[in-house]
Design a protein around this motif. Sequence first.
Motif, short mmCIF file in Angstrom:
data_model
loop_
_atom_site.label_atom_id
_atom_site.label_comp_id
_atom_site.label_asym_id
_atom_site.label_seq_id
_atom_site.Cartn_x
_atom_site.Cartn_y
_atom_site.Cartn_z
N TRP A 1 17.69 -2.57 84.25
CA TRP A 1 17.99 -2.53 82.83
C TRP A 1 18.78 -3.75 82.40
O TRP A 1 19.59 -4.28 83.15
CB TRP A 1 18.82 -1.29 82.49
CG TRP A 1 18.12 0.00 82.74
CD1 TRP A 1 18.15 0.74 83.88
CD2 TRP A 1 17.28 0.70 81.83
NE1 TRP A 1 17.39 1.87 83.74
CE2 TRP A 1 16.84 1.87 82.48
CE3 TRP A 1 16.86 0.47 80.52
CZ2 TRP A 1 15.98 2.80 81.86
CZ3 TRP A 1 16.02 1.39 79.91
CH2 TRP A 1 15.59 2.54 80.58
N TYR B 1 13.20 0.33 75.57
CA TYR B 1 13.74 1.65 75.28
C TYR B 1 14.81 1.49 74.19
O TYR B 1 15.27 0.38 73.93
CB TYR B 1 14.41 2.26 76.51
CG TYR B 1 13.47 2.75 77.58
CD1 TYR B 1 12.81 1.86 78.41
CD2 TYR B 1 13.25 4.11 77.77
CE1 TYR B 1 11.95 2.29 79.40
CE2 TYR B 1 12.40 4.57 78.77
CZ TYR B 1 11.76 3.65 79.58
OH TYR B 1 10.90 4.10 80.56
N ARG C 1 18.08 8.30 76.02
CA ARG C 1 17.37 7.04 75.85
C ARG C 1 15.88 7.35 75.64
O ARG C 1 15.29 8.17 76.33
CB ARG C 1 17.57 6.16 77.09
CG ARG C 1 17.21 4.72 76.91
CD ARG C 1 17.75 3.87 78.04
NE ARG C 1 19.21 3.78 77.98
CZ ARG C 1 19.93 2.98 78.77
NH1 ARG C 1 19.33 2.21 79.67
NH2 ARG C 1 21.24 2.96 78.67
N TRP D 1 11.87 6.01 75.18
CA TRP D 1 10.89 4.96 75.46
C TRP D 1 10.26 4.50 74.15
O TRP D 1 9.84 5.33 73.34
CB TRP D 1 9.83 5.51 76.40
CG TRP D 1 8.65 4.62 76.65
CD1 TRP D 1 8.60 3.51 77.45
CD2 TRP D 1 7.34 4.77 76.11
NE1 TRP D 1 7.34 2.98 77.43
CE2 TRP D 1 6.53 3.73 76.61
CE3 TRP D 1 6.75 5.68 75.24
CZ2 TRP D 1 5.20 3.57 76.29
CZ3 TRP D 1 5.41 5.55 74.91
CH2 TRP D 1 4.65 4.50 75.43
N TYR E 1 17.04 -1.58 74.76
CA TYR E 1 17.15 -2.03 76.14
C TYR E 1 15.80 -2.48 76.67
O TYR E 1 14.76 -1.87 76.38
CB TYR E 1 17.65 -0.89 77.05
CG TYR E 1 19.03 -0.40 76.75
CD1 TYR E 1 19.24 0.65 75.85
CD2 TYR E 1 20.14 -0.96 77.37
CE1 TYR E 1 20.52 1.12 75.57
CE2 TYR E 1 21.42 -0.49 77.11
CZ TYR E 1 21.60 0.54 76.22
OH TYR E 1 22.86 1.00 75.95
N CYS E 2 15.84 -3.51 77.47
CA CYS E 2 14.68 -3.98 78.21
C CYS E 2 14.73 -3.35 79.61
O CYS E 2 15.81 -3.18 80.17
CB CYS E 2 14.73 -5.51 78.29
SG CYS E 2 13.33 -6.29 79.04
N ASN E 3 13.55 -3.03 80.14
CA ASN E 3 13.48 -2.40 81.46
C ASN E 3 12.36 -3.04 82.27
O ASN E 3 11.27 -3.28 81.76
CB ASN E 3 13.23 -0.91 81.32
CG ASN E 3 13.02 -0.22 82.65
OD1 ASN E 3 11.91 -0.23 83.18
ND2 ASN E 3 14.06 0.35 83.19
N ASN F 1 13.32 0.44 86.93
CA ASN F 1 14.62 0.62 87.58
C ASN F 1 15.63 -0.50 87.33
O ASN F 1 16.73 -0.45 87.87
CB ASN F 1 14.44 0.82 89.08
CG ASN F 1 13.68 -0.33 89.70
OD1 ASN F 1 13.51 -1.38 89.09
ND2 ASN F 1 13.21 -0.15 90.91
N HIS G 1 5.64 -0.37 76.22
CA HIS G 1 5.66 -1.25 77.38
C HIS G 1 4.45 -2.17 77.39
O HIS G 1 3.47 -1.96 76.65
CB HIS G 1 5.73 -0.45 78.68
CG HIS G 1 4.49 0.33 79.01
ND1 HIS G 1 4.48 1.71 79.12
CD2 HIS G 1 3.23 -0.05 79.30
CE1 HIS G 1 3.28 2.13 79.43
NE2 HIS G 1 2.49 1.06 79.54
#
Length: 112
Positions: A102, A37, A45, A47, A94-96, A100, A50
């Motif tokens: 981060w 993200y 934020r 997306w 950011y990596c996710n 849920n 993925h």
Amino acid sequence: QVQLVESGGGLVQPGGSLRLSCAASVSILSISVLAWYRQVPGKEREWVGHITRGGSTMYANSVKGRFTISRDNSKNSVYLQMNTLKPEDTAVYYCNAAGNVWGQGTLVTVSS
């Protein structure tokens, strides 16, 4: 508890490339989806894309054809290769994990 650590951000000129890394504290084979993200201050934020456990990828239209997500299960890491960068790609990335968890984020600045 999964922990994610991003790295690789920095300053790059328009048209340049950058590769972000996200290292997980557990085997990424235990994580169904790993996502990237980005967020610009004052905005929601967004997306970026993925990759699934099986290696399937999807991307936002704004980055399709320029960004590539890959994973290295042996290193418990996922990567975001960003090419042909534009000033509007400037953001904290950011990596996710699984929707849920981060990471702390890494700043990418695209500017001449």
